[in-house]
Design a protein around this motif. Sequence first.
Motif, PDB file in Angstrom:
ATOM      1  N   UNK A 272      52.833 -10.278  -8.005  1.00  0.00           N
ATOM      2  CA  UNK A 272      53.475 -11.362  -8.750  1.00  0.00           C
ATOM      3  C   UNK A 272      52.585 -12.603  -8.814  1.00  0.00           C
ATOM      4  N   UNK A 273      51.925 -12.894  -7.693  1.00  0.00           N
ATOM      5  CA  UNK A 273      51.080 -14.093  -7.637  1.00  0.00           C
ATOM      6  C   UNK A 273      49.839 -13.943  -8.495  1.00  0.00           C
ATOM      7  N   UNK A 274      49.195 -12.769  -8.428  1.00  0.00           N
ATOM      8  CA  UNK A 274      47.915 -12.572  -9.121  1.00  0.00           C
ATOM      9  C   UNK A 274      47.818 -11.122  -9.585  1.00  0.00           C
TER      10      UNK A 274
ATOM     11  N   UNK B 113      26.857   4.226  -9.169  1.00  0.00           N
ATOM     12  CA  UNK B 113      28.120   3.489  -9.172  1.00  0.00           C
ATOM     13  C   UNK B 113      27.816   2.010  -9.144  1.00  0.00           C
ATOM     14  N   UNK B 114      28.525   1.274  -9.959  1.00  0.00           N
ATOM     15  CA  UNK B 114      28.363  -0.182  -9.965  1.00  0.00           C
ATOM     16  C   UNK B 114      29.085  -0.777  -8.772  1.00  0.00           C
ATOM     17  N   UNK B 115      28.641  -1.904  -8.294  1.00  0.00           N
ATOM     18  CA  UNK B 115      29.343  -2.534  -7.172  1.00  0.00           C
ATOM     19  C   UNK B 115      30.789  -2.814  -7.527  1.00  0.00           C
ATOM     20  N   UNK B 116      31.703  -2.419  -6.628  1.00  0.00           N
ATOM     21  CA  UNK B 116      33.120  -2.621  -6.889  1.00  0.00           C
ATOM     22  C   UNK B 116      33.518  -4.069  -6.727  1.00  0.00           C
ATOM     23  N   UNK B 117      34.331  -4.569  -7.641  1.00  0.00           N
ATOM     24  CA  UNK B 117      34.782  -5.959  -7.504  1.00  0.00           C
ATOM     25  C   UNK B 117      35.743  -6.142  -6.347  1.00  0.00           C
ATOM     26  N   UNK B 118      36.095  -5.025  -5.700  1.00  0.00           N
ATOM     27  CA  UNK B 118      36.994  -5.140  -4.558  1.00  0.00           C
ATOM     28  C   UNK B 118      36.224  -5.375  -3.269  1.00  0.00           C
ATOM     29  N   UNK B 119      34.931  -5.697  -3.369  1.00  0.00           N
ATOM     30  CA  UNK B 119      34.155  -5.973  -2.177  1.00  0.00           C
ATOM     31  C   UNK B 119      33.641  -7.407  -2.210  1.00  0.00           C
ATOM     32  N   UNK B 120      34.528  -8.396  -2.171  1.00  0.00           N
ATOM     33  CA  UNK B 120      34.079  -9.780  -2.223  1.00  0.00           C
ATOM     34  C   UNK B 120      33.556 -10.241  -0.876  1.00  0.00           C
ATOM     35  N   UNK B 121      32.954 -11.424  -0.892  1.00  0.00           N
ATOM     36  CA  UNK B 121      32.497 -12.001   0.363  1.00  0.00           C
ATOM     37  C   UNK B 121      33.704 -12.349   1.211  1.00  0.00           C
ATOM     38  N   UNK B 122      33.490 -12.337   2.527  1.00  0.00           N
ATOM     39  CA  UNK B 122      34.569 -12.669   3.428  1.00  0.00           C
ATOM     40  C   UNK B 122      34.960 -14.128   3.250  1.00  0.00           C
ATOM     41  N   UNK B 123      36.261 -14.348   3.295  1.00  0.00           N
ATOM     42  CA  UNK B 123      36.742 -15.717   3.155  1.00  0.00           C
ATOM     43  C   UNK B 123      36.639 -16.445   4.475  1.00  0.00           C
ATOM     44  N   UNK B 124      36.555 -17.748   4.396  1.00  0.00           N
ATOM     45  CA  UNK B 124      36.623 -18.561   5.597  1.00  0.00           C
ATOM     46  C   UNK B 124      37.900 -19.358   5.558  1.00  0.00           C
ATOM     47  N   UNK B 125      38.414 -19.651   6.726  1.00  0.00           N
ATOM     48  CA  UNK B 125      39.640 -20.412   6.827  1.00  0.00           C
ATOM     49  C   UNK B 125      39.375 -21.849   6.391  1.00  0.00           C
TER      50      UNK B 125
ATOM     51  N   UNK C 131      45.376 -13.847  -2.086  1.00  0.00           N
ATOM     52  CA  UNK C 131      45.587 -13.477  -3.488  1.00  0.00           C
ATOM     53  C   UNK C 131      45.486 -14.697  -4.401  1.00  0.00           C
ATOM     54  N   UNK C 132      46.082 -15.830  -3.995  1.00  0.00           N
ATOM     55  CA  UNK C 132      46.024 -17.045  -4.806  1.00  0.00           C
ATOM     56  C   UNK C 132      44.594 -17.563  -4.956  1.00  0.00           C
ATOM     57  N   UNK C 133      43.757 -17.314  -3.954  1.00  0.00           N
ATOM     58  CA  UNK C 133      42.375 -17.772  -4.000  1.00  0.00           C
ATOM     59  C   UNK C 133      41.481 -16.832  -4.810  1.00  0.00           C
ATOM     60  N   UNK C 134      42.072 -15.778  -5.391  1.00  0.00           N
ATOM     61  CA  UNK C 134      41.307 -14.906  -6.266  1.00  0.00           C
ATOM     62  C   UNK C 134      40.843 -13.611  -5.641  1.00  0.00           C
ATOM     63  N   UNK C 135      41.437 -13.208  -4.503  1.00  0.00           N
ATOM     64  CA  UNK C 135      41.050 -11.967  -3.838  1.00  0.00           C
ATOM     65  C   UNK C 135      42.268 -11.046  -3.675  1.00  0.00           C
ATOM     66  N   UNK C 136      42.974 -10.729  -4.760  1.00  0.00           N
ATOM     67  CA  UNK C 136      44.183  -9.899  -4.620  1.00  0.00           C
ATOM     68  C   UNK C 136      43.877  -8.486  -4.143  1.00  0.00           C
TER      69      UNK C 136
END
Length: 558
Positions: free
Chosen positions: A170-172, A239-251, A455-460
């Motif tokens: 729902x959010x993203x 295989x192209x790099x998957x968009x599901x492998x983003x950089x780790x988020x920081x708090x 998810x809100x920060x763009x990493x759903x």
Amino acid sequence: MGRAWALSAAWLLGRAVAAATDAPAHGSSVDCWEVRRRNSSEWCRFIRTNPDCQLEGGFLDYLDGIFCAFPARLLPLAVTLYACWLLYLFVILGVTAEKFFCPNLSAISTNLKLSHNVAGVTFLAFGNGAPDVFSAVVAFSDPRTAGLAIGAVFGAGVFVTTVVAGGIALVKPFTAASRPFLRDVIFYMVAVFLTFVVLYLGRIRLGEALGYLGLYIFYVFTVVLCTWLHRRQRRDGLAAPGPWEPELLTDPEEQESTGTGDYGEEYRPLLPYQEGSLRILAAALSPVDYRKWRRKPWYWRLFKVLKVPVELLLLLTVPVVDPDKEDLNWKRPLNCLHVVTGPLLCILTLKSGAYGLYQIQGVFPVWVLVALVGTVVAVLVFSTTSNEEPPKYHCIFAFLGFLVSAMWINAAATELVNILRTLGIVFQLSNTVLGLTLLAWGNSIGDTFSDLTMARQGYPRMAFSACFGGIIFNMLVGVGLGCLLQMSTSHMVVKLEPDGLLVWILAGALGLSLAFSLVAVPAQCFQLGKAYGACLLLYYVAFLAVALLTEFGVIRAP
């Protein structure tokens, strides 16, 4: 860091209700639920003389407190105080896991040079699921509270796979990663089926308990293998790099504390200087960042005030090693203090202090011996190190911090299980319903906020994957390890007797939600939108309504 549960089968997972209405005379034991059916003048005597009303472990006797320390007319006040203490126990669990347990696990994985994917499905999963796993281990230690463990494991599974996953959609709205999603859902369905089988058989033997742990090891191996194959395909250009492998988020809160976007430069000294040990100790023991305090809203400050006592005690007893800091978070005077306070807390919380208070030869308490040995070691560490540079053996403090924070979580989980059982007796509610609501909600609230924020920060995709990866660990390790620790050489079976309809509704609801996602997500070509999220939320509302109607006897088995 809840609220309705009630009555259809006394202690859903395993208790045959003994004798009927007589008090516990002549060595007989009446189910503790009977206390509310008696005159209020008999409550205290019933609680103190009935073996079934004796709580296992813990530092406080909640049943004696609510039925003996408070008069009957003040029962609502006692329940209110217990509810506040219950919420505070969830805060203790959350703070300990987030700020002390997880960082030390991260330091251990870094020291062991584990890859990110292995660390993610082992140490990180253990850190995130620590409250759930310890609650399950404590609940399985007593047949009367085993329903809490089953209810929490299944309840958290339904909540995360519907409310949290649906909230992310729902959010993203996003496109799910196909292979990780199918892998996690299939493994989770196997785990649910295994749990359904042991509930049907009514017992868990050594083979089944080891099967849970073995299945999780196989899951870790599968994750590692899939990641290796995917990276190999990328190297070969297949295989192209998957968009599901983003950089780790920081708090973002941690970013503030490090000085990014902060006023760190303004407060940084122009000339280097060496701080004294007392100044270092005072700064390290301060749980409040006053620059951050001035900029935060009032509700953040209020919650921080509530957390300060817990954080101060944790700072005094739990060392934290941070590999991301240049000095690895080495605080010489405080770390030397941890050498004394850490082992002391471990021995005083193990078996609720039974070992720590034991007297050697009837004269010398064990806790005094531990304190003396710790003091000697602390003096040696202090005299052979400096304030500026951590010693070569500093990584040992990560293992000490892991152990001490685990003991903190275990102690809080024990109190949590005991107070939930007490509230179940007061309100005539079953352990299973308590587990699938209060315990499941409390242990899942942190994951809910973190996943929705991600998810809100763009990493759903990352948040959606976390929904399934974490609860696989909680179920397999929580049930497997919880039952394994209760087995002994003389008793290799943990009995489970789900004689109520609610536990089957719970297991069926979780299996149905997974089957729905397994069919619906590929049918939408892994494009998850608001319709999918709304369906999951409605499913959870319907499940909760059926569960509560069953608990209150409106829905009955034929």
